[in-house]
Design a protein around this motif. Sequence first.
Motif, PDB file in Angstrom:
ATOM      1  N   VAL A 152      26.253 -44.003  23.438  1.00 38.59           N
ATOM      2  CA  VAL A 152      25.451 -42.856  23.127  1.00 38.59           C
ATOM      3  C   VAL A 152      25.371 -41.862  24.142  1.00 38.59           C
ATOM      4  CG1 VAL A 152      22.320 -42.681  22.063  1.00 38.59           C
ATOM      5  CG2 VAL A 152      24.027 -44.897  21.291  1.00 38.59           C
ATOM      6  N   GLN A 153      25.409 -42.058  24.791  1.00 41.21           N
ATOM      7  CA  GLN A 153      25.356 -41.076  26.007  1.00 41.21           C
ATOM      8  C   GLN A 153      26.364 -39.832  25.949  1.00 41.21           C
ATOM      9  OE1 GLN A 153      24.743 -43.617  29.730  1.00 41.21           O
ATOM     10  NE2 GLN A 153      22.728 -42.761  29.501  1.00 41.21           N
ATOM     11  N   TYR A 154      27.071 -39.926  25.135  1.00 36.93           N
ATOM     12  CA  TYR A 154      28.772 -39.181  24.645  1.00 36.93           C
ATOM     13  C   TYR A 154      28.780 -38.847  23.539  1.00 36.93           C
ATOM     14  CZ  TYR A 154      33.895 -37.566  24.812  1.00 36.93           C
ATOM     15  OH  TYR A 154      34.717 -37.121  24.123  1.00 36.93           O
ATOM     16  N   ALA A 155      27.708 -39.213  22.415  1.00 36.82           N
ATOM     17  CA  ALA A 155      27.379 -38.653  21.144  1.00 36.82           C
ATOM     18  C   ALA A 155      26.637 -37.812  21.376  1.00 36.82           C
ATOM     19  CB  ALA A 155      26.738 -39.742  19.917  1.00 36.82           C
ATOM     20  N   ASN A 211      37.310 -38.735  14.448  1.00 30.35           N
ATOM     21  CA  ASN A 211      37.970 -37.995  15.962  1.00 30.35           C
ATOM     22  C   ASN A 211      36.908 -38.445  16.740  1.00 30.35           C
ATOM     23  OD1 ASN A 211      39.473 -37.542  18.252  1.00 30.35           O
ATOM     24  ND2 ASN A 211      38.649 -35.547  18.315  1.00 30.35           N
ATOM     25  N   PHE A 212      36.073 -38.005  16.946  1.00 28.04           N
ATOM     26  CA  PHE A 212      33.813 -38.094  17.383  1.00 28.04           C
ATOM     27  C   PHE A 212      33.702 -39.429  17.701  1.00 28.04           C
ATOM     28  CE2 PHE A 212      29.583 -37.721  17.506  1.00 28.04           C
ATOM     29  CZ  PHE A 212      29.444 -37.043  19.131  1.00 28.04           C
ATOM     30  N   ILE A 213      33.480 -39.795  16.279  1.00 26.20           N
ATOM     31  CA  ILE A 213      32.769 -41.489  16.555  1.00 26.20           C
ATOM     32  C   ILE A 213      34.360 -42.484  17.259  1.00 26.20           C
ATOM     33  CG2 ILE A 213      32.758 -43.848  14.496  1.00 26.20           C
ATOM     34  CD1 ILE A 213      30.912 -40.911  15.042  1.00 26.20           C
ATOM     35  N   SER A 214      35.629 -42.013  17.452  1.00 29.36           N
ATOM     36  CA  SER A 214      36.507 -42.903  17.906  1.00 29.36           C
ATOM     37  C   SER A 214      36.509 -42.446  19.202  1.00 29.36           C
ATOM     38  CB  SER A 214      37.990 -42.536  17.230  1.00 29.36           C
ATOM     39  OG  SER A 214      38.635 -43.171  16.161  1.00 29.36           O
ATOM     40  N   GLN A 215      35.984 -41.390  19.304  1.00 31.65           N
ATOM     41  CA  GLN A 215      35.628 -40.988  21.220  1.00 31.65           C
ATOM     42  C   GLN A 215      34.531 -41.625  21.377  1.00 31.65           C
ATOM     43  OE1 GLN A 215      35.718 -37.037  21.900  1.00 31.65           O
ATOM     44  NE2 GLN A 215      37.650 -36.423  20.426  1.00 31.65           N
ATOM     45  N   CYS A 216      33.421 -41.936  20.983  1.00 35.50           N
ATOM     46  CA  CYS A 216      31.814 -42.554  21.196  1.00 35.50           C
ATOM     47  C   CYS A 216      32.829 -43.375  21.186  1.00 35.50           C
ATOM     48  CB  CYS A 216      31.378 -42.569  19.884  1.00 35.50           C
ATOM     49  SG  CYS A 216      30.426 -40.540  20.225  1.00 35.50           S
ATOM     50  N   LEU A 217      33.223 -44.576  20.660  1.00 36.22           N
ATOM     51  CA  LEU A 217      33.286 -46.070  20.839  1.00 36.22           C
ATOM     52  C   LEU A 217      34.128 -46.690  21.687  1.00 36.22           C
ATOM     53  CD1 LEU A 217      34.327 -46.416  16.768  1.00 36.22           C
ATOM     54  CD2 LEU A 217      32.681 -47.016  17.924  1.00 36.22           C
ATOM     55  N   HIS A 218      35.232 -45.646  22.257  1.00 29.58           N
ATOM     56  CA  HIS A 218      36.574 -45.433  23.559  1.00 29.58           C
ATOM     57  C   HIS A 218      35.668 -45.846  24.362  1.00 29.58           C
ATOM     58  CE1 HIS A 218      39.612 -45.853  25.365  1.00 29.58           C
ATOM     59  NE2 HIS A 218      39.741 -44.596  26.298  1.00 29.58           N
ATOM     60  N   THR A 219      34.221 -44.616  24.400  1.00 32.70           N
ATOM     61  CA  THR A 219      33.233 -44.702  26.145  1.00 32.70           C
ATOM     62  C   THR A 219      32.766 -45.524  25.991  1.00 32.70           C
ATOM     63  OG1 THR A 219      33.807 -42.212  25.509  1.00 32.70           O
ATOM     64  CG2 THR A 219      31.604 -42.950  26.753  1.00 32.70           C
ATOM     65  N   GLY A 220      32.538 -46.338  24.901  1.00 29.76           N
ATOM     66  CA  GLY A 220      31.907 -47.619  24.562  1.00 29.76           C
ATOM     67  C   GLY A 220      32.163 -48.683  25.465  1.00 29.76           C
ATOM     68  N   GLY A 221      34.347 -48.706  25.138  1.00 35.84           N
ATOM     69  CA  GLY A 221      34.198 -49.868  26.291  1.00 35.84           C
ATOM     70  C   GLY A 221      35.464 -50.487  24.637  1.00 35.84           C
ATOM     71  N   ALA A 222      35.474 -49.878  23.798  1.00 33.59           N
ATOM     72  CA  ALA A 222      36.924 -50.347  22.879  1.00 33.59           C
ATOM     73  C   ALA A 222      37.547 -50.432  23.412  1.00 33.59           C
ATOM     74  CB  ALA A 222      36.088 -49.837  21.337  1.00 33.59           C
TER      75      ALA A 222
END
Length: 291
Positions: A139-142, A162-173
């Motif tokens: 969420v902080q990344y978003a 691409n943006f949602i994937s970045q958020c998920l990856h930043t969350g540890g996925a």
Amino acid sequence: MFELLQDLFEMRVNQFVTDKRSHRVFFPKAEKKQAALAKRSAEIVKVKATGKIMEEVSEEEFQTVKYLAHYQYLIKQKGIFYLEEEMEERLAKFYKGALVMDEERIPKEDVYSHQETIEAVTDETDERLSYQYDRLKAVQYAERWWNSYNPAYKKFEVDCTNFISQCLHTGGAPMRGYPNRGTGWWLQSSNWSYSWAVANSLRLYLGNSKAGLRAREVSSPDQLLLGDVICYDFEGDGRYNHNTIVTGKDANGMPLVNAHTYNSRKRYWAYEDSSAYTPNIKYKFFSIIDL
């Protein structure tokens, strides 16, 4: 030209907060937003609109301007206030200084075929990638990048997935599947899986993945948590063309979302005020699974 756009924005701001019982609303965007807010007992109490000219062309007595409009809405719902923001790319035409056209420029569709997006999720492996999904970091990344682009990642013309994937990856996925673009979920330099960047592919991936990034489909948006994902099929034709991430909840406990392409922050999840909305819209609600 700047002064003409300023006049236009002042007119719009007034229409977003117009009392419809005594005034007619002429700006379709304002009318749609007022109607959507009224359905959930909310209202805009203050709005700010600013513009940035991206391109200007003059030809005799005609002027064409491509510009970005930034809207900030202070919304009140059941005594609770929150700020919603969105960006809109628009094209305006003037003749002898008078506005003759002003319309939203709709982003293009994902560039890959429907067949390619289906292939993106059909090849699963037994690979187990354990991780803890940090919803707060996602969420902080978003919040940090909702209206800009992280130079550490590739930027796409249609950037929502691409943006949602970045958020998920930043969350540890964890990424997996490289280098096969039709397998897994990954981004490596100038190459990527379809599921990383294509809206329909990510929807299929989240619904089918048995390893690495996984999700559970739920039946209603109120079941979603911060950091979860909503997929949108605006036309209702089975091909999903937009994705958002949950970054907050309104006074009714319903999701507020951030997104790219239609750059938005704390937007109500249903998108009923969007120019892409149709009565045939379908949604998928995915809650990310912690491994």
